[in-house]
Design a protein around this motif. Structure first.
Motif, PDB file in Angstrom:
ATOM      1  N   HIS A   6       1.659  12.091  -2.406  1.00 27.04           N
ATOM      2  CA  HIS A   6       2.271  10.960  -3.116  1.00 27.04           C
ATOM      3  C   HIS A   6       3.768  10.946  -2.861  1.00 27.04           C
ATOM      4  O   HIS A   6       4.518  11.734  -3.442  1.00 27.04           O
ATOM      5  N   ILE A  31       0.956  11.082   2.400  1.00 28.36           N
ATOM      6  CA  ILE A  31       0.359   9.835   1.943  1.00 28.36           C
ATOM      7  C   ILE A  31       1.448   8.992   1.279  1.00 28.36           C
ATOM      8  O   ILE A  31       1.982   9.357   0.231  1.00 28.36           O
ATOM      9  N   ASN A  33       2.753   5.783  -0.630  1.00 26.81           N
ATOM     10  CA  ASN A  33       2.175   4.919  -1.663  1.00 26.81           C
ATOM     11  C   ASN A  33       2.891   3.579  -1.766  1.00 26.81           C
ATOM     12  O   ASN A  33       4.112   3.533  -1.914  1.00 26.81           O
ATOM     13  N   SER A  56      -1.496   4.418   1.446  1.00 30.57           N
ATOM     14  CA  SER A  56      -2.168   4.118   0.180  1.00 30.57           C
ATOM     15  C   SER A  56      -1.539   2.830  -0.327  1.00 30.57           C
ATOM     16  O   SER A  56      -0.317   2.748  -0.466  1.00 30.57           O
ATOM     17  N   PHE A  84      -6.632   1.741   5.139  1.00 31.11           N
ATOM     18  CA  PHE A  84      -5.851   2.652   4.305  1.00 31.11           C
ATOM     19  C   PHE A  84      -6.768   3.720   3.725  1.00 31.11           C
ATOM     20  O   PHE A  84      -7.993   3.605   3.790  1.00 31.11           O
ATOM     21  N   ALA A  86      -6.347   5.227   0.424  1.00 30.82           N
ATOM     22  CA  ALA A  86      -6.426   5.296  -1.038  1.00 30.82           C
ATOM     23  C   ALA A  86      -5.827   4.034  -1.634  1.00 30.82           C
ATOM     24  O   ALA A  86      -5.128   3.272  -0.953  1.00 30.82           O
ATOM     25  N   GLU A  89       0.219   3.082  -5.383  1.00 32.39           N
ATOM     26  CA  GLU A  89       0.311   3.652  -6.725  1.00 32.39           C
ATOM     27  C   GLU A  89      -0.075   2.577  -7.740  1.00 32.39           C
ATOM     28  O   GLU A  89       0.523   1.517  -7.765  1.00 32.39           O
ATOM     29  N   ALA A 113     -11.199   0.431  -5.263  1.00 32.82           N
ATOM     30  CA  ALA A 113     -11.285   1.790  -4.715  1.00 32.82           C
ATOM     31  C   ALA A 113     -12.717   2.321  -4.789  1.00 32.82           C
ATOM     32  O   ALA A 113     -13.214   2.941  -3.837  1.00 32.82           O
ATOM     33  N   PHE A 241     -10.337  13.295  -0.243  1.00 29.77           N
ATOM     34  CA  PHE A 241     -10.056  12.182   0.661  1.00 29.77           C
ATOM     35  C   PHE A 241     -11.057  12.027   1.808  1.00 29.77           C
ATOM     36  O   PHE A 241     -11.161  10.936   2.362  1.00 29.77           O
TER      37      PHE A 241
END
Length: 243
Positions: A6, A31, A33, A56, A84, A86, A89, A113, A241
């Motif tokens: 993140h 990753i 966000n 993400s 992508f 994920a 945020e 998701a 993941f």
């Protein structure tokens, strides 16, 4: 095999040295966000540029509050068509208004998701209980609680649900995160930076290379070897993941 699950290196704080920040990170996985319509496109461009950066995509609760609902719906439709790893945020935040609107679109993004069988990377400032309740209601399985600052009893509930926590470098002087590490199984932990925020030094810009501070602190608290912690974090990443 360092991992930053993140981060926000598309932030303007990195405009002068972004390439060097990525190169010196020593991270196998970063990753990035997304927070907004424009930022989601920057995230995809960054992921396209670097082999170790993954996208993400999401809409931050503070952005949701300011956006017209038609624009939110259009962005969610656009996200559906992208490549992508994920959704994030996303989340809820009681420091912003229009909590019902936040909840409505948090649910929609979590459902997206779930439909794609990918993780949600969740922001939950001062709304931890409500976030957990929605995730439980939707039967979400692949959940990563980013920088979780809620009560430790709620952390226990999260762990029982089989969800994960990502811990930032601020752990070096945060008694809250140190106590969380004592209580949460190593099998449910991941490392993040939330760069440029939450660094080990309050006076310095944070960046992905600083995940090593999280590894060291987890090793110290749990009485583990640093390499053992690093390997465990990588396995947790694979489980969340890749499966």
């Amino acid at each position: 095999m360092l991992i930053d699950v993140h981060t926000h290196i598309t932030d303007k704080a990195f405009d002068k040295d972004r390439d060097n920040v990525v190169k010196r990170s020593q991270c196998k996985i970063i990753i990035e966000n997304g927070l907004s319509i424009s930022n989601n496109r920057e995230v995809l461009a960054l992921a396209d540029k670097y082999d170790n950066v993954y996208a993400s995509l999401g809409l931050y609760p503070g952005e949701i509050v300011m956006m017209d609902e038609k624009d939110i719906e259009k962005e969610i439709d656009w996200i559906k068509s992208q490549n992508f790893v994920a959704i994030g945020e996303i989340g809820l935040d009681k420091t912003y208004p229009e909590f019902e609107k936040q909840q409505k679109y948090f649910k929609k993004l979590v459902q997206l998701a779930i439909s794609k069988k990918i993780p949600v990377l969740v922001h939950s400032r001062k709304a931890e209980k409500e976030v957990i309740e929605i995730l439980e209601e939707l039967n979400a399985k692949k959940v990563l609680m980013h920088c979780f600052s809620g009560k430790l009893k709620l952390a226990e509930r999260i762990e029982k649900n089989g969800w994960y926590f990502s811990i930032p470098p601020v752990i070096v002087h945060s008694t809250h995160f140190q106590e969380m590490i004592k209580r949460v199984s190593i099998t449910k932990l991941l490392t993040e930076t939330d760069a440029p925020y939450l660094g080990p030094d309050k006076e310095q810009r944070n960046e992905p290379k600083n995940v090593i501070f999280v590894i060291r602190k987890i090793a110290e608290i749990k009485g583990m070897d640093e390499k053992e912690v690093e390997n465990s974090i990588y396995m947790n990443y694979q489980h969340l993941f890749r499966k």
